[in-house]
Scaffold this motif. Structure first.
Motif: not given
Lengths: 121, 280
Positions: A110, A114, B156-157, B159-160, B163, B168-169, B174, B179
């Motif tokens: 992650i 990011k 959550q894992f 989408v991180q 993305l 995401l937003v 949510q 998500w």
């Protein structure tokens, strides 16, 4: 070597994050709250800041607003890294000038993804 | 698992899915089959193999699905998506300006991250609003993955990984710690369980085929067969995108690699009779 300031009141989180970042070839520095982070930035502005939200003295969002209000022209990347994982907090962070947002818990994949988003990996 | 059972199982898997297993994968087999054994009530792998030898179809389908690798991420291998956005799509938008129709196939879509990433890119270009018809088909051998993809809910894992937070937003809502992809993006994709060993006869002519991170699990004969059949259903100016570790050079003359874009292939120009003569 890019320089990353890791701001979190948890010593364990700072240690884990620094280990991952060192592995990704970052030079790391630590701060335990927003006030200490601002002081660190005055001494040496990092390329990127990994930033927790809830911290004593000065929290992450206050720190970010103070950082972005600075007039020295520098604009380090800021990646929030927090347990606040709802849209309202994410939107507030982006509005305050965050570049990316990590919802804890995190792992190496992650952080790497990011940091790649903001062009640092 | 003894050697006879392992040999039987690898042949069953190869026949049903094209997937290759080597002796080094014994532990992987046992760990992947453990949930199937629990589900069907077998006490050990020997009992499972005995039943498989009797031709138990539902069980054979379940073990085959269990052996598929479904790891994926949104915008996985970013460069592929950049090549699609910057090279493939602009050319197709010109070539298809009259019909305003694009057909795209994700041949091994796992839990849907790849087709939804493509849908997000197409949505960026506001193609639907400009009157384009997008046929975005996504298939996978694993029916459980197809069901997940249709649901469009990610942890959550998940989408991180790949993305960007703004996407995401913008494109998800949510639901607790999960998500859900937006309804408009979900509707852009048609999902279907499909085995790449089966006939491609039901497929329409495709403008773009994403066949990524699947060929590497096949033996050479199966790779060639899949690529040749992709060539049969792809438009003359269509594009094939494979994974970064999956060069198809040397496997086929139907496709030619694109300079500076190693995972992007176009249909090779047919050789003229003179060229054929020169080569032959």
């Amino acid at each position: 070597m890019k320089h990353c300031l890791v701001v979190d009141d948890s010593r364990v989180i700072r240690k884990v994050a620094c280990r991952i970042l060192a592995d990704l070839a970052f030079e790391t520095e630590e701060a335990a709250d927003g006030a200490a982070a601002l002081q660190a930035c005055r001494l040496r502005m990092p390329d990127v800041i990994l930033l927790d939200w809830h911290m004593p003295n000065m929290d992450g969002i206050e720190f970010l607003r103070a950082l972005r209000a600075g007039r020295d022209g520098s604009r380090p990347m800021v990646v929030f890294c927090t347990t606040e994982n709802d849209v309202a907090h994410i939107t507030e962070a982006l509005g305050a000038g965050a570049d990316e947002y990590i919802m804890k818990p995190f792992d190496r994949s992650i952080i790497e993804a990011k940091f790649a988003e903001v062009g640092l990996v | 698992m003894d050697q006879n059972d392992f040999a039987f199982f690898t042949e069953l898997l190869r026949r049903r899915s094209g997937l290759l297993l080597t002796q080094q994968k014994t532990h992987l087999v046992e760990s992947r089959l453990a949930p199937v054994m629990r589900r069907f009530g077998f006490k050990d792998s020997a009992a499972l193999m005995r039943e498989l030898r009797h031709g138990h179809e539902a069980l054979a389908a379940a073990v085959t699905e269990a052996m598929t690798t479904n790891d994926s991420a949104f915008f996985r291998d970013r460069r592929t998506f950049e090549e699609f956005r910057d090279i493939v799509l602009p050319e197709l938008l010109i070539n298809r300006a009259a019909s305003k129709r694009l057909r795209i196939w994700c041949a091994a879509c796992a839990a849907g991250q790849e087709p939804y990433s493509i849908a997000m890119m197409l949505d960026d270009g506001k193609l639907l609003a400009q009157g384009w018809t997008i046929d975005l088909l996504a298939t996978d051998l694993n029916s459980q993955m197809i069901a997940r993809a249709e649901e469009g809910v990610y942890s959550q894992f998940e989408v991180q990984r790949g993305l960007p937070i703004r996407r995401l937003v913008r494109n998800f809502t949510q639901e607790g710690s999960n998500w859900r992809i937006s309804e408009s993006l979900r509707r852009m994709v048609t999902f279907r369980t499909f085995n790449l060993l089966d006939s491609f006869g039901w497929l329409a002519e495709m403008d773009v085929v994403f066949c990524r991170n699947v060929l590497m699990y096949f033996d050479q004969k199966t790779r060639i067969s899949v690529i040749d059949r992709v060539a049969d259903i792809i438009a003359p100016d269509g594009a094939l995108l494979v994974g970064p570790a999956e060069s198809i050079l040397g496997l086929t003359i139907a496709f030619a690699q694109t300079e500076h874009a190693p995972g992007l292939y176009y249909r090779a120009k047919p050789m003229s009779p003179q060229m054929r003569h020169a080569v032959g």
